[in-house]
Structure formats: structure tokens, C-alpha cells
Enzyme design. Sequence first.
Site, PDB file in Angstrom:
ATOM      1  N   HIS A 123       0.844  -1.198   0.000  1.00 37.16           N
ATOM      2  CA  HIS A 123       0.000   0.000   0.000  1.00 37.16           C
ATOM      3  C   HIS A 123       0.878   1.247   0.000  1.00 37.16           C
ATOM      4  CE1 HIS A 123      -3.908  -1.977   1.763  1.00 37.16           C
ATOM      5  NE2 HIS A 123      -3.400  -2.646   0.739  1.00 37.16           N
ATOM      6  N   GLU A 153       1.026   3.920   1.843  1.00 37.53           N
ATOM      7  CA  GLU A 153       1.585   4.351   3.129  1.00 37.53           C
ATOM      8  C   GLU A 153       2.767   3.463   3.522  1.00 37.53           C
ATOM      9  OE1 GLU A 153      -1.603   3.668   2.400  1.00 37.53           O
ATOM     10  OE2 GLU A 153      -2.990   4.772   3.696  1.00 37.53           O
ATOM     11  N   CYS A 184      -5.985   2.188   5.816  1.00 41.04           N
ATOM     12  CA  CYS A 184      -6.619   0.917   6.204  1.00 41.04           C
ATOM     13  C   CYS A 184      -5.980   0.474   7.528  1.00 41.04           C
ATOM     14  CB  CYS A 184      -6.387  -0.129   5.110  1.00 41.04           C
ATOM     15  SG  CYS A 184      -4.695  -0.775   5.079  1.00 41.04           S
ATOM     16  N   CYS A 198      -2.144  -0.253   7.317  1.00 43.04           N
ATOM     17  CA  CYS A 198      -1.302   0.943   7.211  1.00 43.04           C
ATOM     18  C   CYS A 198      -1.315   1.728   8.518  1.00 43.04           C
ATOM     19  CB  CYS A 198      -1.763   1.806   6.046  1.00 43.04           C
ATOM     20  SG  CYS A 198      -1.389   1.045   4.455  1.00 43.04           S
TER      21      CYS A 198
HETATM   22 ZN   LIG Z   1      -3.355   0.358   3.568  1.00 42.07          ZN
END
Ligand SMILES: [Zn+2]
Length: 160
Positions: free
Chosen positions: A57, A59, A87, A90
Site C-alpha cells: 500500500h 503508506e 486501512c 497501514c
Molecule cells: Zn493500507
Amino acid sequence: MSLSAEADGFMRRALELGRHAADSGEGGPFGAVIVRDGAIVGEGWNRVIASSDPTAHGEVMAIRDACAQAGLFSLEGCDIYTSGEPCPMCLGAIYWARLRHVYFGFSIADAERVGFDDRRFYTELALPAAQRKIGQTQILGEEACDVLDAYLNQPDHPAY
Ligand SMILES: [Zn+2]
């Protein structure tokens, strides 16, 4: 909402990275930057598709980039600007990295509109472990604790 010209600039860079992720086909439309003392010290964008990695992801990628550049595993005192509300994975990484503050663009509800169902994971995690869809079972607990004890007994075990 606009915060300040400086903050808006960091967020626009995160959004630009999110566009890049989607336009290049590397992943979903998510980008992030890490900022220390008014300067970008790490950048990342979603590379889930390109790297066949469900953890890639924006991040997480930005945290990895900033840490690798600094040669540190802590980003204490840094902020993260991310195109979308993080999310749970993260957010966990943000806590592990000791980041100071999270600025996000679109919300989880906004991302839901285009098929990213992060809310589902937050809902799951709020449940007691026994009620979650993915079961958890402890085995060899005592042997596993021996590993912890061995770590604790190392004369100079690294603390983080
Ligand atoms: Zn994430």
C-alpha cells in the site's frame, strides 16, 4: 478542507503519486509522502498489482522509503500525507513507525464508492478474536515463549 499552502502541497504530491499508481497500472489510486521538518523524506504509491504484494500500500511503501533513506526504523517527529484514510494495516504500520500525525484526502467512505472496502477490516478487528472470519489458534505457547525469553536474555538485545 484546505489546511495551509504547505500542507496542501504535500497532499497534492500524495494525490499525484496516487494517480501515477493507477495510470501506470501498478496498483490502486493511492499515494503517500512522509514529511520531516517541512521537507518530503519518503514517497510511496500502491504497487499491489506490480509487485504481486497485498501489503504494498502507498503508506507502507512511503514508510519503507523514508526509513531506508534515513537508515532508521523510527520516523518519530514525521507526519504522513496519504491520498486516502489509512486501512488498518497501514494504520498499524504508522504506529510502528512512530509517525506523529496523519493527513488524508478521501475518506474510507469515499473509497468504498469505487470498491475499496476498508471498513470491513475495521469492523472485523473491532470484534473479539473468536468472532472474526479468520480464526486464530494458539499452539506451542510455552515453546514460543522460550524464544521471547532467549531474546530478553541477550546481553544487548535491540529495543524498538
Ligand atoms: Zn493500507
